[in-house]
Design a protein around this motif. Structure first.
Motif, PDB file in Angstrom:
ATOM      1  N   ALA A  62     -26.854  -2.952  36.292  1.00  0.00           N
ATOM      2  CA  ALA A  62     -26.960  -2.918  37.708  1.00  0.00           C
ATOM      3  C   ALA A  62     -28.291  -3.030  38.376  1.00  0.00           C
ATOM      4  O   ALA A  62     -28.446  -3.891  39.597  1.00  0.00           O
ATOM      5  CB  ALA A  62     -26.192  -1.859  38.310  1.00  0.00           C
ATOM      6  N   HIS A  63     -29.148  -2.395  37.895  1.00  0.00           N
ATOM      7  CA  HIS A  63     -30.591  -2.219  38.330  1.00  0.00           C
ATOM      8  C   HIS A  63     -31.204  -3.769  38.235  1.00  0.00           C
ATOM      9  O   HIS A  63     -31.977  -4.167  39.003  1.00  0.00           O
ATOM     10  CB  HIS A  63     -31.396  -1.166  37.793  1.00  0.00           C
ATOM     11  N   ARG A  64     -30.953  -4.429  37.137  1.00  0.00           N
ATOM     12  CA  ARG A  64     -31.353  -5.642  36.962  1.00  0.00           C
ATOM     13  C   ARG A  64     -31.010  -6.738  38.007  1.00  0.00           C
ATOM     14  O   ARG A  64     -31.658  -7.576  38.649  1.00  0.00           O
ATOM     15  CB  ARG A  64     -30.990  -6.241  35.451  1.00  0.00           C
ATOM     16  N   ARG A  65     -29.714  -6.674  38.249  1.00  0.00           N
ATOM     17  CA  ARG A  65     -29.045  -7.307  39.379  1.00  0.00           C
ATOM     18  C   ARG A  65     -29.791  -7.033  40.699  1.00  0.00           C
ATOM     19  O   ARG A  65     -30.069  -7.962  41.420  1.00  0.00           O
ATOM     20  CB  ARG A  65     -27.566  -7.223  39.620  1.00  0.00           C
ATOM     21  N   ALA A  66     -30.099  -5.783  41.005  1.00  0.00           N
ATOM     22  CA  ALA A  66     -30.752  -5.516  42.215  1.00  0.00           C
ATOM     23  C   ALA A  66     -32.221  -5.819  42.365  1.00  0.00           C
ATOM     24  O   ALA A  66     -32.482  -6.382  43.414  1.00  0.00           O
ATOM     25  CB  ALA A  66     -30.464  -3.950  42.407  1.00  0.00           C
ATOM     26  N   VAL A  67     -32.744  -5.876  41.097  1.00  0.00           N
ATOM     27  CA  VAL A  67     -34.210  -6.574  41.207  1.00  0.00           C
ATOM     28  C   VAL A  67     -34.210  -7.847  41.113  1.00  0.00           C
ATOM     29  O   VAL A  67     -35.008  -8.577  41.984  1.00  0.00           O
ATOM     30  CB  VAL A  67     -34.787  -6.017  39.725  1.00  0.00           C
ATOM     31  N   ARG A  68     -33.411  -8.471  40.701  1.00  0.00           N
ATOM     32  CA  ARG A  68     -33.329  -9.921  40.735  1.00  0.00           C
ATOM     33  C   ARG A  68     -32.906 -10.402  42.269  1.00  0.00           C
ATOM     34  O   ARG A  68     -33.518 -11.508  42.786  1.00  0.00           O
ATOM     35  CB  ARG A  68     -32.213 -10.555  39.757  1.00  0.00           C
ATOM     36  N   ALA A  69     -31.956  -9.799  43.076  1.00  0.00           N
ATOM     37  CA  ALA A  69     -31.769  -9.976  44.455  1.00  0.00           C
ATOM     38  C   ALA A  69     -33.036  -9.792  45.050  1.00  0.00           C
ATOM     39  O   ALA A  69     -33.341 -10.657  46.175  1.00  0.00           O
ATOM     40  CB  ALA A  69     -30.722  -9.230  44.808  1.00  0.00           C
ATOM     41  N   GLN A  70     -33.622  -8.736  44.677  1.00  0.00           N
ATOM     42  CA  GLN A  70     -35.120  -8.447  45.601  1.00  0.00           C
ATOM     43  C   GLN A  70     -36.060  -9.662  45.363  1.00  0.00           C
ATOM     44  O   GLN A  70     -36.720 -10.080  46.382  1.00  0.00           O
ATOM     45  CB  GLN A  70     -35.599  -7.201  45.218  1.00  0.00           C
ATOM     46  N   LEU A  71     -36.059 -10.050  44.215  1.00  0.00           N
ATOM     47  CA  LEU A  71     -37.114 -11.412  43.720  1.00  0.00           C
ATOM     48  C   LEU A  71     -36.593 -12.607  44.564  1.00  0.00           C
ATOM     49  O   LEU A  71     -37.405 -13.014  45.114  1.00  0.00           O
ATOM     50  CB  LEU A  71     -37.229 -11.581  42.189  1.00  0.00           C
ATOM     51  N   ARG A  72     -35.331 -12.888  44.720  1.00  0.00           N
ATOM     52  CA  ARG A  72     -34.800 -14.080  45.369  1.00  0.00           C
ATOM     53  C   ARG A  72     -34.882 -13.973  46.747  1.00  0.00           C
ATOM     54  O   ARG A  72     -35.430 -14.806  47.449  1.00  0.00           O
ATOM     55  CB  ARG A  72     -33.271 -14.209  45.035  1.00  0.00           C
ATOM     56  N   ALA A  73     -34.885 -12.760  47.295  1.00  0.00           N
ATOM     57  CA  ALA A  73     -35.386 -12.362  48.797  1.00  0.00           C
ATOM     58  C   ALA A  73     -36.888 -12.527  49.048  1.00  0.00           C
ATOM     59  O   ALA A  73     -37.123 -13.222  50.110  1.00  0.00           O
ATOM     60  CB  ALA A  73     -35.089 -10.802  49.249  1.00  0.00           C
ATOM     61  N   MET A  74     -37.696 -12.187  48.059  1.00  0.00           N
ATOM     62  CA  MET A  74     -39.213 -12.224  48.195  1.00  0.00           C
ATOM     63  C   MET A  74     -39.440 -13.566  47.958  1.00  0.00           C
ATOM     64  O   MET A  74     -40.302 -14.261  48.718  1.00  0.00           O
ATOM     65  CB  MET A  74     -39.729 -11.436  46.970  1.00  0.00           C
ATOM     66  N   GLU A  75     -38.971 -14.539  47.151  1.00  0.00           N
ATOM     67  CA  GLU A  75     -39.048 -15.876  47.113  1.00  0.00           C
ATOM     68  C   GLU A  75     -38.799 -16.680  48.266  1.00  0.00           C
ATOM     69  O   GLU A  75     -39.633 -17.430  48.826  1.00  0.00           O
ATOM     70  CB  GLU A  75     -38.242 -16.626  45.981  1.00  0.00           C
ATOM     71  N   ARG A  76     -37.499 -16.156  49.212  1.00  0.00           N
ATOM     72  CA  ARG A  76     -37.216 -16.899  50.492  1.00  0.00           C
ATOM     73  C   ARG A  76     -38.503 -16.597  51.478  1.00  0.00           C
ATOM     74  O   ARG A  76     -39.026 -17.252  52.333  1.00  0.00           O
ATOM     75  CB  ARG A  76     -36.061 -16.408  50.747  1.00  0.00           C
ATOM     76  N   ASN A  77     -38.933 -15.352  51.558  1.00  0.00           N
ATOM     77  CA  ASN A  77     -39.855 -14.698  52.435  1.00  0.00           C
ATOM     78  C   ASN A  77     -41.201 -15.357  52.265  1.00  0.00           C
ATOM     79  O   ASN A  77     -41.902 -16.065  52.869  1.00  0.00           O
ATOM     80  CB  ASN A  77     -40.249 -13.174  52.230  1.00  0.00           C
ATOM     81  N   LEU A  78     -41.512 -15.605  50.808  1.00  0.00           N
ATOM     82  CA  LEU A  78     -42.694 -16.307  50.582  1.00  0.00           C
ATOM     83  C   LEU A  78     -42.653 -17.804  50.874  1.00  0.00           C
ATOM     84  O   LEU A  78     -43.862 -18.455  51.288  1.00  0.00           O
ATOM     85  CB  LEU A  78     -42.814 -16.254  48.977  1.00  0.00           C
ATOM     86  N   ASP A  79     -41.597 -18.519  50.708  1.00  0.00           N
ATOM     87  CA  ASP A  79     -41.358 -19.667  51.095  1.00  0.00           C
ATOM     88  C   ASP A  79     -41.734 -19.842  52.681  1.00  0.00           C
ATOM     89  O   ASP A  79     -42.426 -20.942  53.074  1.00  0.00           O
ATOM     90  CB  ASP A  79     -40.058 -20.288  50.835  1.00  0.00           C
ATOM     91  N   ALA A  80     -41.220 -19.032  53.664  1.00  0.00           N
ATOM     92  CA  ALA A  80     -41.327 -18.957  54.801  1.00  0.00           C
ATOM     93  C   ALA A  80     -42.713 -18.997  55.245  1.00  0.00           C
ATOM     94  O   ALA A  80     -43.333 -19.674  56.207  1.00  0.00           O
ATOM     95  CB  ALA A  80     -40.480 -17.963  55.647  1.00  0.00           C
ATOM     96  N   ILE A  81     -43.493 -17.814  54.503  1.00  0.00           N
ATOM     97  CA  ILE A  81     -44.829 -17.779  54.923  1.00  0.00           C
ATOM     98  C   ILE A  81     -45.850 -19.195  54.388  1.00  0.00           C
ATOM     99  O   ILE A  81     -46.698 -19.492  55.109  1.00  0.00           O
ATOM    100  CB  ILE A  81     -45.406 -16.713  54.207  1.00  0.00           C
ATOM    101  N   GLU A  82     -45.357 -19.712  53.346  1.00  0.00           N
ATOM    102  CA  GLU A  82     -45.990 -20.917  52.923  1.00  0.00           C
ATOM    103  C   GLU A  82     -45.748 -21.940  53.827  1.00  0.00           C
ATOM    104  O   GLU A  82     -46.693 -22.980  54.173  1.00  0.00           O
ATOM    105  CB  GLU A  82     -45.363 -21.518  51.401  1.00  0.00           C
TER     106      GLU A  82
END
Length: 133
Positions: A101-121
């Protein structure tokens, strides 16, 4: 001092709290908190002077705790995991479920961070184009 560089320890000769803090990258205050919060597997050993002495096994456990915490696991989840490990063999399915369950939460956070980074890029690219024109 990296964990690999830490001297071999026994409960009687383990690392002091300041050395354990340096090796694990957390403060002495955090180490004391981990004990009070019930996150350690066993009580931390003490020298004859009553100062804490951390073994290699405890150092490895603290490093795992800091990784769980830095990836967003709540203290309650860490406490639950510690209790399962402390209980010994026979509850591996519960440990797996908790960590899964924690791994799933971390992966969701990583996906959100990638989307945020894409917006910044995207914004950086827009500003570069404006400057270069």
């Amino acid at each position: 001092m990296a964990i690999a560089d830490a001297p071999t320890t026994t409960p009687a000769t383990g690392l002091s709290i300041s050395d354990a803090a340096r090796v694990t990258g957390v403060s002495a205050h955090t180490l004391r908190y981990y004990e009070r919060a019930g996150l350690m597997l066993d009580p931390v050993g003490r020298a004859a002077s009553s100062h804490r002495r951390y073994t290699e096994e405890e150092i490895r456990w603290i490093v795992l705790l800091t990784r769980l915490r830095s990836t967003g696991m709540p203290i309650r989840g860490m406490r639950d995991y510690a209790a399962l490990v402390r209980a010994g063999d026979g509850n591996e399915a519960e440990r797996l479920a908790l960590l899964g369950a924690h791994r799933r939460a971390v992966r969701a956070q990583l996906r959100a961070m990638e989307r945020n980074l894409d917006a910044i890029e995207h914004k950086i690219e827009l500003y570069r184009e404006r400057i270069e024109d």
